[in-house]
Design a protein around this motif. Structure first.
Motif, PDB file in Angstrom:
ATOM      1  N   TYR A  77       0.847  -1.195   0.000  1.00 42.10           N
ATOM      2  CA  TYR A  77       0.000   0.000   0.000  1.00 42.10           C
ATOM      3  C   TYR A  77       0.882   1.244   0.000  1.00 42.10           C
ATOM      4  O   TYR A  77       2.085   1.170   0.226  1.00 42.10           O
ATOM      5  N   VAL A  78       0.251   2.388  -0.254  1.00 39.58           N
ATOM      6  CA  VAL A  78       0.959   3.665  -0.309  1.00 39.58           C
ATOM      7  C   VAL A  78       0.397   4.580   0.762  1.00 39.58           C
ATOM      8  O   VAL A  78      -0.816   4.756   0.846  1.00 39.58           O
ATOM      9  N   LYS A  79       1.275   5.138   1.566  1.00 40.52           N
ATOM     10  CA  LYS A  79       0.873   6.108   2.587  1.00 40.52           C
ATOM     11  C   LYS A  79       1.275   7.501   2.123  1.00 40.52           C
ATOM     12  O   LYS A  79       2.252   7.659   1.382  1.00 40.52           O
ATOM     13  N   LEU A  80       0.535   8.501   2.580  1.00 41.25           N
ATOM     14  CA  LEU A  80       0.918   9.878   2.286  1.00 41.25           C
ATOM     15  C   LEU A  80       2.245  10.227   2.949  1.00 41.25           C
ATOM     16  O   LEU A  80       3.067  10.940   2.378  1.00 41.25           O
ATOM     17  N   PHE A  81       2.449   9.713   4.181  1.00 40.02           N
ATOM     18  CA  PHE A  81       3.647  10.066   4.937  1.00 40.02           C
ATOM     19  C   PHE A  81       4.071   8.883   5.788  1.00 40.02           C
ATOM     20  O   PHE A  81       3.251   8.270   6.464  1.00 40.02           O
ATOM     21  N   GLU A  82       5.367   8.572   5.751  1.00 38.84           N
ATOM     22  CA  GLU A  82       5.930   7.525   6.603  1.00 38.84           C
ATOM     23  C   GLU A  82       6.664   8.206   7.761  1.00 38.84           C
ATOM     24  O   GLU A  82       7.695   8.831   7.552  1.00 38.84           O
ATOM     25  N   PRO A  83       6.113   8.102   8.974  1.00 40.76           N
ATOM     26  CA  PRO A  83       6.698   8.837  10.100  1.00 40.76           C
ATOM     27  C   PRO A  83       7.887   8.152  10.773  1.00 40.76           C
ATOM     28  O   PRO A  83       8.605   8.785  11.539  1.00 40.76           O
ATOM     29  N   VAL A  84       8.124   6.871  10.496  1.00 38.58           N
ATOM     30  CA  VAL A  84       9.192   6.146  11.185  1.00 38.58           C
ATOM     31  C   VAL A  84      10.419   6.070  10.281  1.00 38.58           C
ATOM     32  O   VAL A  84      10.367   5.506   9.190  1.00 38.58           O
ATOM     33  N   VAL A  85      11.535   6.651  10.758  1.00 34.15           N
ATOM     34  CA  VAL A  85      12.747   6.719   9.933  1.00 34.15           C
ATOM     35  C   VAL A  85      13.388   5.351   9.773  1.00 34.15           C
ATOM     36  O   VAL A  85      13.676   4.924   8.665  1.00 34.15           O
TER      37      VAL A  85
END
Length: 195
Positions: free
Chosen positions: A44-52
């Motif tokens: 899937y595609v997320k708008l933002f990945e918060p975990v580096v």
């Protein structure tokens, strides 16, 4: 307004925008032939990945490295202004897209991926998905266009805020990324690792 060659300024601008689009498409196609995945292997595609430090970093539309690509746009606008001052804005944008696309291709080469893994905090880095790499170029272009409209002081302030914020939040930013890729400092790597 028509130039001495009979080509209108508007036509020239449109041609340069077409060049930028072709360069962008070439980046995508070359990444595909390099074997890069189109989207995150999570499916899937997320708008933002918060975990580096996660498998999703550099796989979705945006992440904490997005501000560094916006800063690329600021820098490339400045470079274009210096070396192509009389060229239309779209010609300078084409130069910026060329540089960003070249970087995205280099960044996703086995040699640079291995360098990131050994010299930086990106221990599990496996390269960008094609959608993430494409969006990096889009964010660079947005930064470029913002720099073309904003006063210089505002562009500089935004770049500094981005660098300080991401440096504080994730212990990485454009400056540290370049430094650690080119000239790794063990103390910085240790600090970035949370020690």
């Amino acid at each position: 307004m028509t130039s001495a060659t009979g080509v209108t300024a508007g036509t020239s601008g449109k041609r340069w925008l077409l060049v930028a689009l072709v360069l962008f498409c070439a980046q995508i196609v070359i990444l595909h032939f390099m074997g890069r995945v189109w989207i995150c292997e999570c499916g899937y595609v997320k708008l933002f990945e918060p975990v580096v430090n996660s498998p999703g970093n550099s796989q979705h539309l945006a992440d904490w490295y997005t501000p560094s690509h916006i800063i690329h746009g600021f820098l490339f606008y400045g470079l274009g202004w210096l070396i192509l001052r009389r060229a239309p804005l779209s010609a300078r944008l084409s130069l910026a897209v060329l540089i960003e696309a070249a970087w995205e291709l280099a960044e996703n080469s086995p040699m640079v991926i291995d360098r990131y893994r050994t010299a930086t905090m990106a221990l599990g880095y496996s390269g960008d998905s094609i959608i993430n790499s494409g969006m990096d170029t889009v964010f660079m272009a947005l930064g470029f266009l913002a720099a073309s409209r904003l006063p210089i002081w505002a562009t500089v302030v935004i770049a500094i805020v981005f660098e300080l914020f991401t440096g504080w939040l994730i212990r990485d930013n454009l400056t540290l990324n370049v430094l650690m890729l080119v000239w790794p400092v063990e103390a910085i790597k240790t600090w970035q690792g949370g020690a």
